[in-house]
Design a protein around this motif. Structure first.
Motif: not given
Length: 198
Positions: A19-25
């Motif tokens: 989830r954290d990987d995608l939160a930046k987008w």
């Protein structure tokens, strides 16, 4: 382009995402993740872990184990093995185990990722790849948890050790063996017969 399509642009097939990987987008990542799972673009593997499947002639393929574990741990320092690997040693183990063991520095316990179960074990030291020397040590470390007759396996291990590289085996016993394994292998590795073997 809406936010969902915008997020999809960053996804690569065959990759596992936290989830954290995608939160930046995206600021509304949870809502978008729910939508991506709902429309079957992403598959939810466990809490906070998602997979964007590759497509084959047979449909969607599951994630590669190495990719899955690397994302789960957020670390590429791990060793993936299985008790079934002991069967390759020729010391009398024949059972097939439906489990995978992951030696690592971060997580400990049983985890289900997608439809696969993994036993994560924290260890200070493990090799970068599985060798027969490591497998002998690992087999003896875990002997009591196996389905085979320990006495029979030990007898076969004593014969197998005579055919192995003493130097490599001594090194692996010293690095990875527990106290019981060291006690079992010490006399076998000091044997004069063993020292003369290639």
């Amino acid at each position: 382009m809406n936010r969902l399509e915008e997020l999809k642009k960053h996804l690569k097939r065959g990759q596992v995402y936290r989830r954290d990987d995608l939160a930046k987008w995206s600021k509304s990542v949870d809502r978008l993740l729910d939508a991506l799972v709902e429309e079957d673009t992403l598959q939810k593997l466990s809490q906070g872990l998602y997979y964007y499947p590759k497509l084959s002639a047979f449909g969607k393929t599951p994630p590669e184990e190495e990719v899955l574990i690397r994302s789960f741990l957020k670390d590429d320092r791990f060793l993936l093995t299985s008790p079934s690997s002991y069967n390759s040693l020729g010391v009398g183990t024949t059972q097939l185990y439906n489990e995978r063991t992951v030696y690592n520095h971060k997580r400990h316990g049983e985890f289900k990722l997608g439809n696969r179960k993994f036993s994560f074990r924290m260890k200070p030291h493990f090799p970068s790849k599985v060798t027969k020397e490591f497998l002998i040590v690992d087999l003896l470390n875990n002997l009591e948890s196996l389905a085979e007759d320990p006495a029979e396996v030990l007898k076969n291990v004593a014969l197998k050790v005579r055919t192995m590289d003493t130097r490599k085996l001594k090194r692996d016993v010293s690095k990875y063996g527990n106290a019981k394994t060291k006690k079992i292998l010490a006399p076998l590795l000091e044997s004069p017969i063993k020292q003369n073997a290639s």
